[in-house]
Structure formats: C-alpha cells, structure tokens
Design an enzyme around this catalytic site. Structure first.
Site, PDB file in Angstrom:
ATOM      1  N   ASN A  13       2.062   6.533  -1.606  1.00 34.03           N
ATOM      2  CA  ASN A  13       1.256   5.308  -1.554  1.00 34.03           C
ATOM      3  C   ASN A  13       1.831   4.359  -2.602  1.00 34.03           C
ATOM      4  O   ASN A  13       1.576   4.517  -3.790  1.00 34.03           O
ATOM      5  CB  ASN A  13      -0.213   5.665  -1.860  1.00 34.03           C
ATOM      6  CG  ASN A  13      -1.094   4.437  -1.997  1.00 34.03           C
ATOM      7  OD1 ASN A  13      -0.683   3.324  -1.651  1.00 34.03           O
ATOM      8  ND2 ASN A  13      -2.303   4.630  -2.485  1.00 34.03           N
ATOM      9  N   LYS A  15       1.086   1.393  -3.097  1.00 33.78           N
ATOM     10  CA  LYS A  15       0.106   0.383  -3.531  1.00 33.78           C
ATOM     11  C   LYS A  15       0.766  -1.011  -3.475  1.00 33.78           C
ATOM     12  O   LYS A  15       1.607  -1.247  -2.608  1.00 33.78           O
ATOM     13  CB  LYS A  15      -0.449   0.733  -4.916  1.00 33.78           C
ATOM     14  CG  LYS A  15      -0.949   2.182  -4.956  1.00 33.78           C
ATOM     15  CD  LYS A  15      -1.764   2.535  -6.152  1.00 33.78           C
ATOM     16  CE  LYS A  15      -2.199   3.983  -6.033  1.00 33.78           C
ATOM     17  NZ  LYS A  15      -3.076   4.419  -7.101  1.00 33.78           N
ATOM     18  N   HIS A  92      -9.157   4.377   0.506  1.00 32.78           N
ATOM     19  CA  HIS A  92      -8.662   4.652  -0.842  1.00 32.78           C
ATOM     20  C   HIS A  92      -9.706   4.154  -1.852  1.00 32.78           C
ATOM     21  O   HIS A  92     -10.342   3.121  -1.632  1.00 32.78           O
ATOM     22  CB  HIS A  92      -7.314   3.953  -1.063  1.00 32.78           C
ATOM     23  CG  HIS A  92      -6.661   4.409  -2.338  1.00 32.78           C
ATOM     24  ND1 HIS A  92      -7.035   3.910  -3.553  1.00 32.78           N
ATOM     25  CD2 HIS A  92      -5.710   5.342  -2.573  1.00 32.78           C
ATOM     26  CE1 HIS A  92      -6.322   4.525  -4.503  1.00 32.78           C
ATOM     27  NE2 HIS A  92      -5.507   5.402  -3.928  1.00 32.78           N
ATOM     28  N   GLU A  94      -9.469   2.620  -4.512  1.00 30.41           N
ATOM     29  CA  GLU A  94      -9.271   1.242  -4.995  1.00 30.41           C
ATOM     30  C   GLU A  94      -9.861   0.235  -4.007  1.00 30.41           C
ATOM     31  O   GLU A  94     -10.348  -0.826  -4.417  1.00 30.41           O
ATOM     32  CB  GLU A  94      -7.770   0.989  -5.246  1.00 30.41           C
ATOM     33  CG  GLU A  94      -7.307   1.700  -6.515  1.00 30.41           C
ATOM     34  CD  GLU A  94      -5.853   2.103  -6.539  1.00 30.41           C
ATOM     35  OE1 GLU A  94      -5.052   1.585  -5.737  1.00 30.41           O
ATOM     36  OE2 GLU A  94      -5.515   2.968  -7.368  1.00 30.41           O
ATOM     37  N   GLU A 164      -9.033  12.757  -3.687  1.00 34.25           N
ATOM     38  CA  GLU A 164      -8.465  12.080  -4.846  1.00 34.25           C
ATOM     39  C   GLU A 164      -9.559  11.819  -5.877  1.00 34.25           C
ATOM     40  O   GLU A 164     -10.295  10.811  -5.764  1.00 34.25           O
ATOM     41  CB  GLU A 164      -7.855  10.741  -4.426  1.00 34.25           C
ATOM     42  CG  GLU A 164      -6.722  10.871  -3.433  1.00 34.25           C
ATOM     43  CD  GLU A 164      -5.770   9.682  -3.529  1.00 34.25           C
ATOM     44  OE1 GLU A 164      -4.592   9.905  -3.772  1.00 34.25           O
ATOM     45  OE2 GLU A 164      -6.224   8.536  -3.385  1.00 34.25           O
ATOM     46  N   GLY A 170      -3.721   7.559 -11.297  1.00 35.58           N
ATOM     47  CA  GLY A 170      -2.987   6.644 -12.169  1.00 35.58           C
ATOM     48  C   GLY A 170      -3.245   6.856 -13.656  1.00 35.58           C
ATOM     49  O   GLY A 170      -2.868   6.033 -14.483  1.00 35.58           O
ATOM     50  N   SER A 209      -2.242  11.629  -9.900  1.00 35.78           N
ATOM     51  CA  SER A 209      -1.238  12.000 -10.913  1.00 35.78           C
ATOM     52  C   SER A 209      -0.414  13.230 -10.528  1.00 35.78           C
ATOM     53  O   SER A 209      -0.088  14.064 -11.380  1.00 35.78           O
ATOM     54  CB  SER A 209      -1.897  12.185 -12.281  1.00 35.78           C
ATOM     55  OG  SER A 209      -2.486  10.963 -12.711  1.00 35.78           O
TER      56      SER A 209
HETATM   57  P1  PGA Z   1      -1.313   8.345  -8.612  1.00 35.90           P
HETATM   58  O1  PGA Z   1      -2.083   7.665  -7.392  1.00 35.90           O
HETATM   59  O2  PGA Z   1      -0.413   9.416  -8.043  1.00 35.90           O
HETATM   60  O3  PGA Z   1      -0.546   7.230  -9.265  1.00 35.90           O
HETATM   61  O4  PGA Z   1      -2.356   8.938  -9.502  1.00 35.90           O
HETATM   62  C1  PGA Z   1      -2.544   8.415  -6.288  1.00 35.90           C
HETATM   63  C2  PGA Z   1      -3.232   7.518  -5.304  1.00 35.90           C
HETATM   64  O5  PGA Z   1      -3.930   6.582  -5.727  1.00 35.90           O
HETATM   65  O6  PGA Z   1      -3.117   7.692  -4.082  1.00 35.90           O
END
Ligand code: PGA
Length: 247
Positions: A13, A15, A92, A94, A164, A170, A209
């Site tokens: 992803n 983003k 997601h 976000e 997640e 992140g 992460s």
């Molecule tokens: P990350 O993000 O691996 O940077 O923690 C995962 C995601 O948001 O899908």
C-alpha cells in the site's frame, strides 16, 4: 478447503507516495519475481497506467460503492478494472478516520467490488485505547458484523481481510506474532460461525509495521496468510524480501 489451500498473499500500500520513477523501478525489479505468494501493488491511481505487471498484480487504495455517474472525484469499479486492477483496498483505517467512512460504507464498497470481479482487501483493526481497554474482539467484531450483514457467504469467499491494528500502522510498533495470531484466530472463528468452509479458505493478512526482519515470524503464524505492507512497500528490495518471507 484445507488450510494449506490459502495461498500466501502480500499487498503493498503505497498510500499517497511514489512517482513514475518508482513505478519503473518496480516494473524492473519485480519482473518475473519468484514467490509462492500472490503479490499486489496498490499505488496511487494516477500512477497505475505506468505499471507493466509481470509476476504481480495492481490494485487501488479505495473504490466507490456507486456505479459510474455524478460522483465527482470518485473512481468506480469499472474504471479501476479498465486500468488493469484486480484488487482494491477498502476500509483502510486512514480512510475510516480521515474520510469518516463507516463500516456500512466499507461493506458496500466490498460488495460492489465482488459484483464486478474485483477482489476487495477489507481492512479492520482497533485503535490503541480499545486494545488497552481489552475490547479488541468487540471492536473488530462490529466491523465484521457490517460485512456479514451486507455480503453473502459466496461474496465473502471472494474477499481478503486485512487485520491492521491502528497503533501499529506507520509507528514501527509491530504487533507481536502472538498478538497478531490471537486476533486472526478470532476473525477466522467469527467467520466459521457463518460458514466453516468460508473461514477455512479466507485469507487474513496482517498489516502494521511489517518489515523484512519481522515478516517471516508474523507470516509463520497459523492464521496469518500474508501481509498488507505500507512503508516497507516503497522500497523494492524490502518489498521483495517480504514477499519472499511469505513462501
Ligand atoms: P505500515 O502501513 O506498514 O507503514 O505500518 C500499513 C498499512 O497502513 O497498510
């Protein structure tokens, strides 16, 4: 369906990151990649035209629940299919947070994907305060309830779930393999109450992460079928080594 029929799955992803130079690098470095996993790169929609997928597929990071029409700024399943996408991330955290997407809307998006032959990668997961209050199962369970009320068992069998935990996204604070397995097992058991066959075949990814040095132990958990990778999916070498950890 037995457990080993759940083919490992790794999705990147990007983003709101990347550019056509990174797309070209991925075309080059991932070309003909050898992995036992299905591999998908979910890049910003405006970059998708640059991919020449060979050994991997492409997807979007969101999709509309509506058909083509007066929906300014949205992308329909027809449009993303025409752009070569077989997958779309939906729900997601976000988007749930920043765009106020409800679990009901996420379920409608997932349903629209399935009806058009696009595989939705449906994200669920709890914030830190929910984990600290020991309410993870109730919280994630409610997110799953919305899916079960909107999608048939057959439709659900054409989806992928990504667990997640928001506190791990992140932040560099990966869930421990035991924490991930515990929630993945809860999710599979939840779906087993709907259909045992569905639960056995459903791929459940871990996201938050994931890095080259922790992917293998996470993916080795019995109910973890792969990962949804954010930050580490922006470096071709790291992403490739995570894909190989899913073997
Ligand atoms: P990350 O993000 O691996 O940077 O923690 C995962 C995601 O948001 O899908």
């Amino acid at each position: 369906m037995s457990e080993n029929l759940r083919k490992p799955f790794v999705a990147g992803n990007w983003k709101m990151n990347g550019n056509l130079a990174l797309v070209a690098e991925f075309n080059d470095k991932l070309s003909g990649i050898k992995s036992n996993a299905d591999i998908v790169v979910c890049a910003p929609s405006l970059l998708l035209h640059g991919f020449k997928p060979n050994g991997f597929s492409i997807g979007t990071q969101d999709v509309s629940h509506c058909d083509n029409g007066a929906h300014t700024g949205e992308l329909s399943v027809d449009l993303i299919k025409e752009a070569g996408c077989q997958f779309a991330i939906v729900g997601h955290s976000e988007r749930r947070d920043n765009q106020g997407e409800s679990s009901e809307l996420v379920a409608l998006k997932a349903k629209k994907c399935v009806s058009a032959g696009v595989v939705p990668i449906i994200c669920v997961g709890e914030p830190l305060e929910v984990r600290e209050a020991n309410n993870v199962e109730a919280f994630v369970g409610e997110q799953l309830d919305a899916l079960v009320s909107e999608l048939s068992v057959e439709a659900l069998s054409k989806t992928i779930i990504a667990y997640e935990p928001i506190w791990a996204i992140g932040t560099g604070k990966t869930a421990s393999p035991e924490q991930a397995q515990e929630v993945h097992e809860f999710i599979r058991t939840y779906f087993a109450k709907v259909s045992v066959e569905l639960a056995q075949g459903l791929r459940i990814l871990y996201g938050g992460s994931v890095k080259p040095d922790n992917a293998e132990t996470l993916f080795a958990q019995p109910d973890v079928d792969g990962g949804l990778i954010g930050g580490a999916s922006l470096k071709a070498e790291d992403f490739i080594s995570i894909c190989q950890a899913a073997n």
